[in-house]
Design a protein around this motif. Structure first.
Motif, PDB file in Angstrom:
ATOM      1  N   SER A  98     -14.056  22.959  27.947  1.00  0.00           N
ATOM      2  CA  SER A  98     -13.193  22.237  28.884  1.00  0.00           C
ATOM      3  C   SER A  98     -13.057  23.048  30.166  1.00  0.00           C
ATOM      4  O   SER A  98     -13.175  24.270  30.172  1.00  0.00           O
ATOM      5  N   TRP A  99     -12.798  22.347  31.261  1.00  0.00           N
ATOM      6  CA  TRP A  99     -12.693  23.011  32.566  1.00  0.00           C
ATOM      7  C   TRP A  99     -11.576  24.050  32.566  1.00  0.00           C
ATOM      8  O   TRP A  99     -11.709  25.119  33.142  1.00  0.00           O
ATOM      9  N   ARG A 100     -10.475  23.758  31.896  1.00  0.00           N
ATOM     10  CA  ARG A 100      -9.331  24.685  31.926  1.00  0.00           C
ATOM     11  C   ARG A 100      -9.592  25.967  31.128  1.00  0.00           C
ATOM     12  O   ARG A 100      -8.937  26.967  31.352  1.00  0.00           O
ATOM     13  N   GLU A 101     -10.556  25.945  30.195  1.00  0.00           N
ATOM     14  CA  GLU A 101     -10.880  27.147  29.415  1.00  0.00           C
ATOM     15  C   GLU A 101     -11.752  28.136  30.196  1.00  0.00           C
ATOM     16  O   GLU A 101     -11.839  29.307  29.836  1.00  0.00           O
ATOM     17  N   ILE A 102     -12.410  27.678  31.237  1.00  0.00           N
ATOM     18  CA  ILE A 102     -13.346  28.522  31.984  1.00  0.00           C
ATOM     19  C   ILE A 102     -12.562  29.514  32.835  1.00  0.00           C
ATOM     20  O   ILE A 102     -11.714  29.136  33.628  1.00  0.00           O
ATOM     21  N   THR A 103     -12.852  30.804  32.629  1.00  0.00           N
ATOM     22  CA  THR A 103     -12.144  31.857  33.362  1.00  0.00           C
ATOM     23  C   THR A 103     -13.030  32.591  34.353  1.00  0.00           C
ATOM     24  O   THR A 103     -12.533  33.232  35.271  1.00  0.00           O
ATOM     25  N   GLU A 104     -14.343  32.522  34.142  1.00  0.00           N
ATOM     26  CA  GLU A 104     -15.254  33.255  35.022  1.00  0.00           C
ATOM     27  C   GLU A 104     -16.544  32.466  35.195  1.00  0.00           C
ATOM     28  O   GLU A 104     -17.056  31.877  34.249  1.00  0.00           O
ATOM     29  N   VAL A 105     -17.041  32.472  36.418  1.00  0.00           N
ATOM     30  CA  VAL A 105     -18.303  31.789  36.733  1.00  0.00           C
ATOM     31  C   VAL A 105     -19.213  32.786  37.430  1.00  0.00           C
ATOM     32  O   VAL A 105     -18.781  33.496  38.340  1.00  0.00           O
ATOM     33  N   SER A 106     -20.454  32.843  36.983  1.00  0.00           N
ATOM     34  CA  SER A 106     -21.422  33.694  37.684  1.00  0.00           C
ATOM     35  C   SER A 106     -22.709  32.899  37.883  1.00  0.00           C
ATOM     36  O   SER A 106     -23.128  32.151  37.008  1.00  0.00           O
ATOM     37  N   LEU A 107     -23.288  33.082  39.045  1.00  0.00           N
ATOM     38  CA  LEU A 107     -24.532  32.408  39.379  1.00  0.00           C
ATOM     39  C   LEU A 107     -25.538  33.467  39.796  1.00  0.00           C
ATOM     40  O   LEU A 107     -25.427  34.089  40.842  1.00  0.00           O
ATOM     41  N   THR A 108     -26.477  33.727  38.913  1.00  0.00           N
ATOM     42  CA  THR A 108     -27.567  34.648  39.182  1.00  0.00           C
ATOM     43  C   THR A 108     -28.827  33.904  38.799  1.00  0.00           C
ATOM     44  O   THR A 108     -29.030  33.609  37.619  1.00  0.00           O
ATOM     45  N   PRO A 110     -31.950  32.636  37.423  1.00  0.00           N
ATOM     46  CA  PRO A 110     -31.859  31.201  37.229  1.00  0.00           C
ATOM     47  C   PRO A 110     -30.704  30.772  36.335  1.00  0.00           C
ATOM     48  O   PRO A 110     -30.778  29.735  35.691  1.00  0.00           O
ATOM     49  N   ARG A 111     -29.636  31.540  36.255  1.00  0.00           N
ATOM     50  CA  ARG A 111     -28.570  31.260  35.286  1.00  0.00           C
ATOM     51  C   ARG A 111     -27.236  30.969  35.956  1.00  0.00           C
ATOM     52  O   ARG A 111     -26.792  31.720  36.809  1.00  0.00           O
ATOM     53  N   LEU A 112     -26.593  29.897  35.486  1.00  0.00           N
ATOM     54  CA  LEU A 112     -25.222  29.590  35.849  1.00  0.00           C
ATOM     55  C   LEU A 112     -24.412  29.776  34.572  1.00  0.00           C
ATOM     56  O   LEU A 112     -24.614  29.058  33.595  1.00  0.00           O
ATOM     57  N   ALA A 113     -23.559  30.786  34.549  1.00  0.00           N
ATOM     58  CA  ALA A 113     -22.770  31.099  33.355  1.00  0.00           C
ATOM     59  C   ALA A 113     -21.317  30.722  33.602  1.00  0.00           C
ATOM     60  O   ALA A 113     -20.716  31.149  34.581  1.00  0.00           O
ATOM     61  N   VAL A 125     -26.239  27.643  31.773  1.00  0.00           N
ATOM     62  CA  VAL A 125     -27.244  26.679  32.205  1.00  0.00           C
ATOM     63  C   VAL A 125     -28.372  27.472  32.845  1.00  0.00           C
ATOM     64  O   VAL A 125     -28.139  28.229  33.782  1.00  0.00           O
ATOM     65  N   VAL A 126     -29.577  27.290  32.328  1.00  0.00           N
ATOM     66  CA  VAL A 126     -30.739  28.000  32.858  1.00  0.00           C
ATOM     67  C   VAL A 126     -31.567  27.019  33.672  1.00  0.00           C
ATOM     68  O   VAL A 126     -31.923  25.942  33.191  1.00  0.00           O
ATOM     69  N   ASN A 127     -31.851  27.394  34.912  1.00  0.00           N
ATOM     70  CA  ASN A 127     -32.659  26.568  35.800  1.00  0.00           C
ATOM     71  C   ASN A 127     -34.129  26.942  35.619  1.00  0.00           C
ATOM     72  O   ASN A 127     -34.530  28.041  35.969  1.00  0.00           O
ATOM     73  N   PRO A 128     -34.960  26.032  35.098  1.00  0.00           N
ATOM     74  CA  PRO A 128     -36.362  26.381  34.873  1.00  0.00           C
ATOM     75  C   PRO A 128     -37.231  26.271  36.118  1.00  0.00           C
ATOM     76  O   PRO A 128     -38.421  26.547  36.074  1.00  0.00           O
ATOM     77  N   ARG A 129     -36.655  25.871  37.241  1.00  0.00           N
ATOM     78  CA  ARG A 129     -37.422  25.702  38.477  1.00  0.00           C
ATOM     79  C   ARG A 129     -37.036  26.762  39.498  1.00  0.00           C
ATOM     80  O   ARG A 129     -36.303  27.684  39.202  1.00  0.00           O
ATOM     81  N   GLN A 130     -37.480  26.579  40.719  1.00  0.00           N
ATOM     82  CA  GLN A 130     -37.183  27.503  41.807  1.00  0.00           C
ATOM     83  C   GLN A 130     -35.695  27.474  42.141  1.00  0.00           C
ATOM     84  O   GLN A 130     -34.992  26.521  41.820  1.00  0.00           O
ATOM     85  N   ALA A 131     -35.216  28.497  42.806  1.00  0.00           N
ATOM     86  CA  ALA A 131     -33.802  28.588  43.171  1.00  0.00           C
ATOM     87  C   ALA A 131     -33.377  27.452  44.086  1.00  0.00           C
ATOM     88  O   ALA A 131     -32.213  27.059  44.086  1.00  0.00           O
ATOM     89  N   SER A 132     -34.292  26.911  44.850  1.00  0.00           N
ATOM     90  CA  SER A 132     -33.960  25.843  45.794  1.00  0.00           C
ATOM     91  C   SER A 132     -34.048  24.449  45.178  1.00  0.00           C
ATOM     92  O   SER A 132     -34.004  23.459  45.907  1.00  0.00           O
ATOM     93  N   ASP A 133     -34.144  24.342  43.867  1.00  0.00           N
ATOM     94  CA  ASP A 133     -34.242  23.049  43.196  1.00  0.00           C
ATOM     95  C   ASP A 133     -33.025  22.190  43.540  1.00  0.00           C
ATOM     96  O   ASP A 133     -31.882  22.609  43.327  1.00  0.00           O
ATOM     97  N   PRO A 134     -33.224  20.976  44.086  1.00  0.00           N
ATOM     98  CA  PRO A 134     -32.092  20.147  44.509  1.00  0.00           C
ATOM     99  C   PRO A 134     -31.199  19.694  43.347  1.00  0.00           C
ATOM    100  O   PRO A 134     -29.990  19.549  43.531  1.00  0.00           O
ATOM    101  N   VAL A 135     -31.760  19.476  42.168  1.00  0.00           N
ATOM    102  CA  VAL A 135     -30.947  19.052  41.027  1.00  0.00           C
ATOM    103  C   VAL A 135     -30.002  20.184  40.621  1.00  0.00           C
ATOM    104  O   VAL A 135     -28.805  19.960  40.402  1.00  0.00           O
ATOM    105  N   PHE A 136     -30.519  21.400  40.550  1.00  0.00           N
ATOM    106  CA  PHE A 136     -29.679  22.539  40.176  1.00  0.00           C
ATOM    107  C   PHE A 136     -28.630  22.807  41.253  1.00  0.00           C
ATOM    108  O   PHE A 136     -27.468  23.086  40.940  1.00  0.00           O
TER     109      PHE A 136
END
Length: 161
Positions: A98-108, A110-113, A125-136
């Motif tokens: 749930s959104w309220r449980e999330i305490t920390e966000v990191s974006l490195t 290809p990973r959004l944690a 969430v692991v992005n399997p494409r380039q960093a500039s991927d519009p969906v990600f």
């Protein structure tokens, strides 16, 4: 008579790996060479070793195609954003937070944690494409917007006091 408003459908983001062009091209070349060698073996009465080599090349090419498609399919990730939670599905595993449980966000790339207080929870969430991927990029922006909304932040600039 008060009717409860219907809950909106989740917003979906599907992250797919790029097509495995290079392995598929190598596999196609291997299969063509194996087929040509097999035809030459039959037409020119080459030794049995040529037929064995042709068969090995054909099997190797097919195995490479299957491996490339399997690895590409395994990298597929589906993210569903609900009004109150985020769900990440990868292969046969599904994890929701749930959104309220999330305490920390990191974006490195290809990973959004999105981590919770327990540190063992959360979703990645692991992005399997380039960093500039519009969906990600759209996913990251929507996650930011939903986290801000959950915490009561707005996009309005602060007015001077």
């Amino acid at each position: 008579m008060s009717a409860t408003p219907p809950t909106p459908p989740p917003q979906r983001f599907t992250l797919n790996a790029p097509p495995p062009v290079r392995p598929l091209a190598i596999a196609a070349g291997t299969v063509v060479v194996g087929a040509v060698l097999l035809v030459l073996w039959h037409g020119l009465s080459l030794p049995l070793a040529a037929a064995v080599l042709a068969g090995l090349l054909l099997v190797l090419g097919v195995a490479l195609v299957l491996a490339a498609l399997l690895f590409t399919a395994r990298l597929r990730t589906e993210v569903r954003l609900y009004p109150d939670a985020i769900t990440v599905r990868r292969r046969d595993q599904e994890r929701s937070v749930s959104w309220r449980e999330i305490t920390e966000v990191s974006l490195t790339h290809p990973r959004l944690a999105l981590l919770t207080a327990e540190r063992t929870g959360g979703v990645v969430v692991v992005n399997p494409r380039q960093a500039s991927d519009p969906v990600f990029s759209s996913l990251v922006e929507e996650v930011r917007r939903r986290l801000d909304a959950d915490r009561g932040y707005s996009d309005q600039p602060l007015s001077p006091s």
